[in-house]
Design an enzyme around this catalytic site. Structure first.
Site, PDB file in Angstrom:
ATOM      1  N   LYS A 119      -1.620  16.108  -9.126  1.00  0.00           N
ATOM      2  CA  LYS A 119      -0.909  15.904 -10.386  1.00  0.00           C
ATOM      3  C   LYS A 119      -0.061  17.120 -10.750  1.00  0.00           C
ATOM      4  O   LYS A 119       1.003  16.969 -11.368  1.00  0.00           O
ATOM      5  CB  LYS A 119      -1.902  15.558 -11.498  1.00  0.00           C
ATOM      6  CG  LYS A 119      -2.573  14.201 -11.314  1.00  0.00           C
ATOM      7  CD  LYS A 119      -1.552  13.063 -11.240  1.00  0.00           C
ATOM      8  CE  LYS A 119      -2.204  11.699 -11.188  1.00  0.00           C
ATOM      9  NZ  LYS A 119      -1.218  10.590 -11.166  1.00  0.00           N
ATOM     10  N   SER A 163      -0.885  13.214 -15.511  1.00  0.00           N
ATOM     11  CA  SER A 163      -2.202  13.363 -16.120  1.00  0.00           C
ATOM     12  C   SER A 163      -2.278  14.732 -16.783  1.00  0.00           C
ATOM     13  O   SER A 163      -1.549  15.659 -16.403  1.00  0.00           O
ATOM     14  CB  SER A 163      -3.294  13.260 -15.043  1.00  0.00           C
ATOM     15  OG  SER A 163      -4.553  13.642 -15.553  1.00  0.00           O
ATOM     16  N   ASP A 169       0.867  -1.170   0.000  1.00  0.00           N
ATOM     17  CA  ASP A 169       0.000   0.000   0.000  1.00  0.00           C
ATOM     18  C   ASP A 169       0.907   1.224   0.000  1.00  0.00           C
ATOM     19  O   ASP A 169       1.594   1.489   0.996  1.00  0.00           O
ATOM     20  CB  ASP A 169      -0.899  -0.018   1.241  1.00  0.00           C
ATOM     21  CG  ASP A 169      -1.850   1.161   1.316  1.00  0.00           C
ATOM     22  OD1 ASP A 169      -1.687   2.121   0.533  1.00  0.00           O
ATOM     23  OD2 ASP A 169      -2.754   1.135   2.174  1.00  0.00           O
ATOM     24  N   TYR A 213      -7.332  16.072  -7.053  1.00  0.00           N
ATOM     25  CA  TYR A 213      -6.647  15.264  -8.067  1.00  0.00           C
ATOM     26  C   TYR A 213      -5.752  16.166  -8.915  1.00  0.00           C
ATOM     27  O   TYR A 213      -4.578  15.857  -9.138  1.00  0.00           O
ATOM     28  CB  TYR A 213      -7.669  14.533  -8.943  1.00  0.00           C
ATOM     29  CG  TYR A 213      -7.033  13.614  -9.958  1.00  0.00           C
ATOM     30  CD1 TYR A 213      -6.541  12.364  -9.576  1.00  0.00           C
ATOM     31  CD2 TYR A 213      -6.924  13.984 -11.298  1.00  0.00           C
ATOM     32  CE1 TYR A 213      -5.948  11.521 -10.500  1.00  0.00           C
ATOM     33  CE2 TYR A 213      -6.335  13.145 -12.227  1.00  0.00           C
ATOM     34  CZ  TYR A 213      -5.860  11.912 -11.820  1.00  0.00           C
ATOM     35  OH  TYR A 213      -5.264  11.072 -12.741  1.00  0.00           O
TER      36      TYR A 213
END
Length: 245
Positions: free
Chosen positions: A163, A145, A64, A159
């Site tokens: 990124k 991304s 993890d 998010y």
């Protein structure tokens, strides 16, 4: 890719999507691959998609990446069992649908940062130490991304922030690798939307927007790794044809 034959690649988030496609592609290219994932049984199951003669090259290790101790143990196992790390693909990433101003969203916010930023940093640290100790001119690849280069995407707040951090970290790491007198490469690959578990079924099943396939990103990783030692692909952006934003 000849220089990587028999070398060790670590792929995080290898249980599905881009990570799974990358793990298989690197095995087929002749590398020994360690797939790190929480759902380790799904990485193990990828062997059934590989020719029987090369299945032994894929190793599934439970990890993890939000847990620093898990990362340490995984990389210690790799060093003890396989000798060290030559390529790292930081693919593990998550998205949580929330607004920054929502109440009681702290868990989701921390999950995104711990996975997409800190997990990447700590895995890179361990891989770099392994490469430098063995004087290996390795390669670190971040699956970034398009969201790491633009803002204003609905509900992608944390998010996007995570990124954007990957974009900044890529250049920071490039400079740190040089300062340590190494020729280790670091590359950011920034795809548009890819058909993975991260996307809602309404998008993937109805094909409402153009999508990339996980194999497209895996092929890009092969390209980046195959460049000559003198070439540093710093940022590679991949859009599906017809993307309107």
């Amino acid at each position: 890719m000849d220089r990587w034959t028999g070398k060790v690649a670590v792929v995080t988030g290898s249980s599905s999507g881009i990570g799974a496609a990358t793990a298989k592609k690197l095995v087929q290219a002749g590398m020994l691959v360690v797939g790190l994932a929480r759902r380790v049984e799904r990485t193990e199951a990828l062997k059934s998609d590989l020719d029987e003669s090369i299945r032994h090259r894929l190793h599934a290790v439970k990890c993890d990446v939000t847990q620093e101790e898990d990362i340490r143990k995984a990389f210690q196992w790799i060093e003890k069992t396989l000798g060290g790390v030559d390529v790292l693909v930081n693919n593990a990433g998550i998205y949580r649908n929330t607004k920054l101003i929502d109440a009681d969203n702290s868990t989701m916010i921390r999950e995104v940062l711990n996975t997409n930023v800190l997990g990447l940093v700590f895995c890179t640290r361990e891989a770099f130490q392994s490469m430098k100790k063995r004087s290996m001119d390795g390669h670190v690849i971040h699956i970034n991304s398009e969201a790491g280069h633009k803002t204003g995407l609905p509900h992608l707040n944390m998010y996007c922030a995570s990124k954007f951090a990957v974009t900044a970290l890529t250049d920071t790491l490039r400079q740190e690798f040089i300062a340590e007198d190494t020729k280790i490469k670091v590359t950011s690959i920034s795809p548009g939307m890819v058909r993975t578990d991260m996307l809602p079924d309404s998008i993937t099943s109805e094909n409402t927007v153009p999508l990339l396939e996980p194999e497209d990103i895996a092929n890009a990783i092969i390209y980046v790794l195959g460049t000559p030692p003198r070439v540093q692909v710093h940022e590679l952006t991949i859009k599906p044809v017809g993307e309107s934003f």
